[in-house]
Design a protein around this motif. Structure first.
Motif, PDB file in Angstrom:
ATOM      1  N   GLY A  10       0.786  -1.228   0.000  1.00 19.51           N
ATOM      2  CA  GLY A  10       0.000   0.000   0.000  1.00 19.51           C
ATOM      3  C   GLY A  10       0.817   1.277   0.000  1.00 19.51           C
ATOM      4  O   GLY A  10       0.264   2.373   0.071  1.00 19.51           O
ATOM      5  N   LEU A  11       2.140   1.156  -0.072  1.00 19.56           N
ATOM      6  CA  LEU A  11       3.009   2.336  -0.081  1.00 19.56           C
ATOM      7  C   LEU A  11       3.601   2.546  -1.463  1.00 19.56           C
ATOM      8  O   LEU A  11       3.878   1.579  -2.183  1.00 19.56           O
ATOM      9  CB  LEU A  11       4.148   2.170   0.935  1.00 19.56           C
ATOM     10  N   LEU A  12       3.806   3.807  -1.821  1.00 17.64           N
ATOM     11  CA  LEU A  12       4.529   4.119  -3.050  1.00 17.64           C
ATOM     12  C   LEU A  12       6.018   3.836  -2.834  1.00 17.64           C
ATOM     13  O   LEU A  12       6.492   3.845  -1.695  1.00 17.64           O
ATOM     14  CB  LEU A  12       4.354   5.593  -3.420  1.00 17.64           C
ATOM     15  N   PRO A  13       6.768   3.630  -3.903  1.00 18.44           N
ATOM     16  CA  PRO A  13       8.218   3.490  -3.746  1.00 18.44           C
ATOM     17  C   PRO A  13       8.811   4.782  -3.174  1.00 18.44           C
ATOM     18  O   PRO A  13       8.382   5.885  -3.527  1.00 18.44           O
ATOM     19  CB  PRO A  13       8.719   3.267  -5.171  1.00 18.44           C
ATOM     20  N   THR A  14       9.780   4.635  -2.302  1.00 15.63           N
ATOM     21  CA  THR A  14      10.489   5.808  -1.782  1.00 15.63           C
ATOM     22  C   THR A  14      11.460   6.305  -2.849  1.00 15.63           C
ATOM     23  O   THR A  14      11.891   5.536  -3.717  1.00 15.63           O
ATOM     24  CB  THR A  14      11.255   5.457  -0.490  1.00 15.63           C
ATOM     25  N   PRO A  15      11.831   7.589  -2.807  1.00 15.89           N
ATOM     26  CA  PRO A  15      12.745   8.103  -3.830  1.00 15.89           C
ATOM     27  C   PRO A  15      14.146   7.514  -3.729  1.00 15.89           C
ATOM     28  O   PRO A  15      14.855   7.430  -4.726  1.00 15.89           O
ATOM     29  CB  PRO A  15      12.762   9.609  -3.578  1.00 15.89           C
ATOM     30  N   PHE A  16      14.543   7.101  -2.514  1.00 18.47           N
ATOM     31  CA  PHE A  16      15.884   6.570  -2.289  1.00 18.47           C
ATOM     32  C   PHE A  16      15.799   5.374  -1.345  1.00 18.47           C
ATOM     33  O   PHE A  16      14.932   5.318  -0.481  1.00 18.47           O
ATOM     34  CB  PHE A  16      16.801   7.621  -1.651  1.00 18.47           C
ATOM     35  N   THR A  17      16.731   4.466  -1.495  1.00 20.61           N
ATOM     36  CA  THR A  17      16.829   3.347  -0.557  1.00 20.61           C
ATOM     37  C   THR A  17      17.664   3.778   0.647  1.00 20.61           C
ATOM     38  O   THR A  17      18.375   4.793   0.596  1.00 20.61           O
ATOM     39  CB  THR A  17      17.509   2.134  -1.211  1.00 20.61           C
ATOM     40  N   ALA A  18      17.622   2.989   1.700  1.00 14.67           N
ATOM     41  CA  ALA A  18      18.455   3.248   2.874  1.00 14.67           C
ATOM     42  C   ALA A  18      19.931   3.248   2.474  1.00 14.67           C
ATOM     43  O   ALA A  18      20.701   4.111   2.930  1.00 14.67           O
ATOM     44  CB  ALA A  18      18.177   2.212   3.955  1.00 14.67           C
ATOM     45  N   ASP A  19      20.318   2.326   1.610  1.00 16.04           N
ATOM     46  CA  ASP A  19      21.719   2.262   1.172  1.00 16.04           C
ATOM     47  C   ASP A  19      22.120   3.498   0.376  1.00 16.04           C
ATOM     48  O   ASP A  19      23.234   4.007   0.525  1.00 16.04           O
ATOM     49  CB  ASP A  19      21.962   1.010   0.321  1.00 16.04           C
ATOM     50  N   GLU A  20      21.228   4.008  -0.466  1.00 12.57           N
ATOM     51  CA  GLU A  20      21.542   5.225  -1.234  1.00 12.57           C
ATOM     52  C   GLU A  20      21.695   6.429  -0.305  1.00 12.57           C
ATOM     53  O   GLU A  20      22.571   7.271  -0.512  1.00 12.57           O
ATOM     54  CB  GLU A  20      20.445   5.490  -2.267  1.00 12.57           C
ATOM     55  N   ILE A  21      20.867   6.505   0.719  1.00  7.46           N
ATOM     56  CA  ILE A  21      20.980   7.606   1.694  1.00  7.46           C
ATOM     57  C   ILE A  21      22.297   7.482   2.449  1.00  7.46           C
ATOM     58  O   ILE A  21      23.029   8.464   2.616  1.00  7.46           O
ATOM     59  CB  ILE A  21      19.767   7.619   2.646  1.00  7.46           C
ATOM     60  N   ARG A  22      22.620   6.268   2.903  1.00 10.01           N
ATOM     61  CA  ARG A  22      23.888   6.043   3.614  1.00 10.01           C
ATOM     62  C   ARG A  22      25.077   6.432   2.736  1.00 10.01           C
ATOM     63  O   ARG A  22      25.981   7.139   3.165  1.00 10.01           O
ATOM     64  CB  ARG A  22      24.014   4.581   4.016  1.00 10.01           C
ATOM     65  N   ASP A  23      25.070   5.973   1.471  1.00 13.94           N
ATOM     66  CA  ASP A  23      26.191   6.239   0.580  1.00 13.94           C
ATOM     67  C   ASP A  23      26.356   7.728   0.266  1.00 13.94           C
ATOM     68  O   ASP A  23      27.462   8.183  -0.025  1.00 13.94           O
ATOM     69  CB  ASP A  23      26.037   5.447  -0.721  1.00 13.94           C
ATOM     70  N   ALA A  24      25.261   8.490   0.331  1.00 16.14           N
ATOM     71  CA  ALA A  24      25.323   9.931   0.051  1.00 16.14           C
ATOM     72  C   ALA A  24      25.638  10.746   1.300  1.00 16.14           C
ATOM     73  O   ALA A  24      25.879  11.951   1.211  1.00 16.14           O
ATOM     74  CB  ALA A  24      23.999  10.403  -0.543  1.00 16.14           C
ATOM     75  N   SER A  25      25.613  10.093   2.432  1.00 17.54           N
ATOM     76  CA  SER A  25      25.861  10.786   3.700  1.00 17.54           C
ATOM     77  C   SER A  25      27.242  10.403   4.199  1.00 17.54           C
ATOM     78  O   SER A  25      27.912   9.556   3.653  1.00 17.54           O
ATOM     79  CB  SER A  25      24.803  10.398   4.732  1.00 17.54           C
ATOM     80  N   GLY A  26      27.634  11.046   5.248  1.00 11.73           N
ATOM     81  CA  GLY A  26      28.914  10.745   5.862  1.00 11.73           C
ATOM     82  C   GLY A  26      29.140  11.709   6.999  1.00 11.73           C
ATOM     83  O   GLY A  26      28.472  12.745   7.107  1.00 11.73           O
ATOM     84  N   SER A  27      30.060  11.369   7.870  1.00 17.35           N
ATOM     85  CA  SER A  27      30.351  12.245   9.001  1.00 17.35           C
ATOM     86  C   SER A  27      30.737  13.622   8.491  1.00 17.35           C
ATOM     87  O   SER A  27      31.587  13.756   7.623  1.00 17.35           O
ATOM     88  CB  SER A  27      31.463  11.660   9.860  1.00 17.35           C
TER      89      SER A  27
END
Length: 161
Positions: A10-27
């Motif tokens: 019942g949910l639409l796809p999210t724009p990003f996966t958890a892995d994509e968010i992690r890979d784009a983030s960093g300390s």
């Protein structure tokens, strides 16, 4: 294999996966946000990631004073990449997903636009724009209130790793 953009039935796809968010983030990744309130008040808010690992990070948030210093207390807490992905998991029956290009202080960005409302009859529509080039939070968000529309817009994304 299931689609990692789909977090449940019942949910639409999210724009990003958890892995994509992690890979784009960093300390040290810092996101500067302009908040425009209905009464005309504007202020800047900052989100900064630290202590990143495979599961999540510490997210610090604060409001910026006129002099550029921290205004008030710095809120800090542990978040998981999956929790951040879940913030963009919208009910398919109450959400419209389209594509749109926005002109923002960070440049011209191709976005996925989610217009959504909660389960309350006649609930106002909230709009979230997620830029394909910036996995993570929306680059623009609009929320109707009785006093008008509250807008937030990403001003800058600074990645320092």
């Amino acid at each position: 294999m299931s689609d990692p953009h789909l977090l449940g039935p019942g949910l639409l796809p999210t724009p990003f996966t958890a892995d994509e968010i992690r890979d784009a983030s960093g300390s040290g990744k810092t996101i500067r946000i302009l908040v425009e309130e209905p009464g005309g008040e504007t202020f800047e808010r900052v989100n900064r990631f630290s202590d990143c690992d495979d599961e999540g990070a510490t997210l610090e948030r604060w409001r910026v004073a006129v002099d550029g210093e921290v205004d008030g207390e710095v809120a800090s807490g542990r978040v998981t990449w999956r929790e951040l992905q879940g913030h963009a998991a919208f009910a398919a029956e109450r959400t419209t997903l389209t594509e749109e290009t926005l002109e923002l202080p960070i440049g011209s960005v191709e976005c996925l636009r989610y217009d959504t409302r909660d389960e309350t009859p006649d609930a106002p529509i909230e709009t979230f724009w997620f830029a394909r080039a910036f996995p993570g939070m929306p680059v623009r968000y609009e929320s109707p209130t009785p006093a008008g529309i509250v807008c937030t817009t990403v001003l800058a994304v600074e990645a320092t790793r």
